[in-house]
Design a protein around this motif. Structure first.
Motif, short mmCIF file in Angstrom:
data_model
loop_
_atom_site.label_atom_id
_atom_site.label_comp_id
_atom_site.label_asym_id
_atom_site.label_seq_id
_atom_site.Cartn_x
_atom_site.Cartn_y
_atom_site.Cartn_z
N ALA A 321 0.80 -1.22 0.01
CA ALA A 321 0.00 -0.08 0.06
C ALA A 321 0.80 1.19 -0.05
O ALA A 321 0.49 2.21 -0.83
N PHE A 322 1.81 1.31 0.80
CA PHE A 322 2.76 2.51 0.84
C PHE A 322 3.47 2.58 -0.59
O PHE A 322 3.66 3.63 -1.16
N MET A 323 3.65 1.58 -1.10
CA MET A 323 4.37 1.93 -2.59
C MET A 323 3.54 2.12 -3.49
O MET A 323 3.80 3.00 -4.37
N HIS A 324 2.39 1.90 -3.46
CA HIS A 324 1.50 2.24 -4.39
C HIS A 324 0.82 3.83 -4.35
O HIS A 324 0.84 4.50 -5.18
N ALA A 398 -0.84 -3.57 12.53
CA ALA A 398 -1.68 -3.79 13.50
C ALA A 398 -1.80 -2.22 14.52
O ALA A 398 -3.00 -2.00 14.93
N GLN A 399 -0.73 -1.70 14.71
CA GLN A 399 -0.72 -0.46 15.23
C GLN A 399 -1.14 0.68 14.46
O GLN A 399 -1.93 1.57 14.89
N TYR A 400 -0.86 0.71 13.39
CA TYR A 400 -1.29 2.03 12.54
C TYR A 400 -2.25 1.91 11.35
O TYR A 400 -2.70 2.89 11.04
N ASP A 401 -2.52 0.61 11.13
CA ASP A 401 -3.82 0.43 10.21
C ASP A 401 -4.65 -0.91 10.76
O ASP A 401 -4.71 -1.74 10.09
N PRO A 402 -4.96 -0.68 11.98
CA PRO A 402 -5.73 -1.78 12.51
C PRO A 402 -6.89 -2.32 12.12
O PRO A 402 -7.18 -3.58 11.78
N ASP A 403 -7.62 -1.58 11.15
CA ASP A 403 -8.81 -1.92 10.55
C ASP A 403 -8.59 -2.02 8.87
O ASP A 403 -9.40 -2.49 8.12
N GLY A 404 -7.44 -2.33 8.69
CA GLY A 404 -6.88 -2.28 7.29
C GLY A 404 -7.39 -1.31 6.19
O GLY A 404 -7.30 -1.65 4.91
N GLN A 408 -6.63 -1.36 2.38
CA GLN A 408 -7.44 -1.50 1.34
C GLN A 408 -7.60 -0.50 0.34
O GLN A 408 -7.78 -0.71 -1.04
N LYS A 409 -7.43 0.58 0.68
CA LYS A 409 -7.43 1.97 -0.21
C LYS A 409 -6.44 1.83 -1.16
O LYS A 409 -6.56 2.24 -2.45
N ARG A 414 -2.08 -8.56 -2.24
CA ARG A 414 -1.40 -9.04 -3.76
C ARG A 414 -1.49 -10.54 -3.47
O ARG A 414 -1.11 -11.18 -2.16
N PRO A 415 -1.46 -11.16 -4.47
CA PRO A 415 -1.58 -12.78 -4.60
C PRO A 415 -0.20 -13.12 -3.73
O PRO A 415 1.02 -12.62 -4.03
N PRO A 416 0.01 -14.17 -2.71
CA PRO A 416 1.28 -14.40 -2.34
C PRO A 416 2.39 -15.12 -3.34
O PRO A 416 1.75 -15.62 -4.43
#
Length: 434
Positions: A321-324, A398-404, A408-409, A414-416
């Motif tokens: 997500a950060f890289m996108h 878990a700390q900074y994006d607990p609800d994802g 998601q945004k 991505r596929p593993p």
């Protein structure tokens, strides 16, 4: 007397000592040379958003110059080649510019001083404090930030910025080329435009909305404008000065009282100053794998893993997500930069400079000292006295994006994929083989 002022990372008219000094000439040619991105660590060129932000900043500066009877000459090419031609063609008597760290930048000034028979004058740059004051308090720049901060905070206060426009003489007679407009628009995810006016508006908004009074608690928000000051893009190009920001914070504290958060913004300016002076001191060592001390660490270059990291296609959804977000907007939160850097260095074992070069390409707030200094910090070859920072990415998520929501945004899931694959001869590649 005819002079050139060479703009670099100081694209503003207010609080500009170098431009004021150059204005003593009878005629003044204002020049900007478009950044030349040399191939470096599998990366070349400018990202779309960084290029856009620079273009907007140049157009804004040129517009601000028109009422003063001036214009901006924007050229492409190496300073060592372009500037001597301008000096010869227009009979220039002095060249002025502002202090700017970086090995290519230092080399360009050195070569110009060797080739030109005129004064090449370097003025105070984008730092919060004067070089003489820093040298007096820290003759040997500390190897970590905390000793630097304690000495500076105790003894120095940043000067008040000059808010008066300089009286600029007219340029010599020449044809100014039209500055091409940006090829793309600002992204919806971060609609920041370049130029001093936009930077001043953001500073005013950040202070008057009261966001500064919650800054320490919100600064690790992953999305822009929710907690970060997002002043760094204008700071990086010098569209707004660190002194202007510090002065605005002091005025806010005088009116509303200081708190932990108002101090923390000043604290971040001190970090930026530290990396500025460290970059000037370290020179080319800022770009060495082992840093100034030549520290030895194990690393590799596995092209598949580097490509996955750049594309946001790793097995870490938050990193993806950060890289996108970075490629789409040209920006990433400070927390995001730390987590993404830790992934590349400590999870993939890749030389930190590949990540720093990728950030250099895309960040609209790219600053050579802060970018490479922070990557060295995470890798343990720079200013971190603990010898590097490895983040537990699942814990950070878990700390900074607990609800994802952020993940998601920005399409982080991505596929593993397996960490290692087989080569053409079908030989499995594993950690013990590398």
């Amino acid at each position: 007397m005819r002079a050139i002022y060479w703009f670099r990372n100081d694209l503003r008219l207010h609080d500009h000592p170098g431009l004021v000094a150059a204005s003593a000439a009878n005629e003044l040619l204002l020049v900007y040379l478009w950044p030349k991105q040399r191939p470096w660590c599998n990366t070349q060129g400018l990202g779309e958003q960084r290029e856009r932000f620079i273009s907007e900043s140049l157009l804004e500066l040129a517009k601000d110059l028109q009422p003063l009877g001036q214009n901006l000459l924007v050229l492409q090419g190496s300073p060592e080649l372009v500037i001597p031609d301008l000096v010869r063609d227009y009979g220039v008597d002095a060249l002025h510019t502002s202090q700017c760290p970086g090995s290519y930048e230092a080399r360009a000034l050195r070569v110009l001083r060797e080739r030109l028979d005129i004064p090449v004058l370097e003025h105070p740059g984008s730092a919060l404090f004067k070089e003489a004051d820093i040298a007096g308090l820290c003759p040997e720049l500390p190897e970590s930030f905390s000793p630097f901060r304690r000495r500076i905070e105790k003894n120095l206060t940043a000067d008040e910025p000059s808010r008066d426009l300089p009286q600029l003489p007219a340029p010599p007679a020449l044809q100014f080329h039209r500055i091409p407009p940006p090829r793309i628009k600002p992204p919806l995810g971060l609609p920041l435009r370049g130029g001093s006016d936009a930077g001043q508006r953001r500073l005013k908004q950040f202070l008057e909305s009261g966001a500064i009074r919650r800054y320490k608690q919100t600064r690790n928000c992953l999305d822009p404008l929710e907690g970060s000051s997002t002043l760094s893009p204008w700071l990086s190009l010098g569209s707004i000065s660190a002194r202007e920001i510090a002065s605005a914070v002091r005025e806010h504290e005088a009116a509303h009282g200081p708190n932990e958060s108002t101090y923390w913004l000043y604290f971040e300016l001190l970090w930026r100053d530290y990396f500025f002076w460290r970059a000037l001191r370290d020179g080319v060592a800022l770009f060495r794998h082992g840093g100034r001390e030549g520290a030895v660490s194990r690393c590799t270059f596995e092209p598949r893993n580097f490509a996955r990291w750049c594309a946001g296609d790793t097995n870490h959804p938050l990193v993806n997500a950060f890289m996108h977000q970075l490629v789409s907007t040209g920006w990433m939160s400070n927390r995001g930069r730390q987590i993404a850097a830790s992934c590349l260095i400590h999870d993939f074992g890749i030389d930190w400079r590949y990540g720093a070069a990728f950030f250099e390409k895309h960040l609209i707030d790219y600053d050579v000292g802060s970018n490479y200094g922070n990557w060295q910090y995470i890798a343990g070859v720079g200013a971190d006295p603990r010898g590097g920072r490895a983040f537990n990415i699942d814990k950070q998520a878990a700390q900074y994006d607990p609800d994802g929501v952020f993940t998601q945004k920005w399409d982080g899931h991505r596929p593993p994929q397996p960490m290692y694959v087989t080569d053409a001869a079908d030989w499995p590649i594993s950690p013990k083989d590398t």
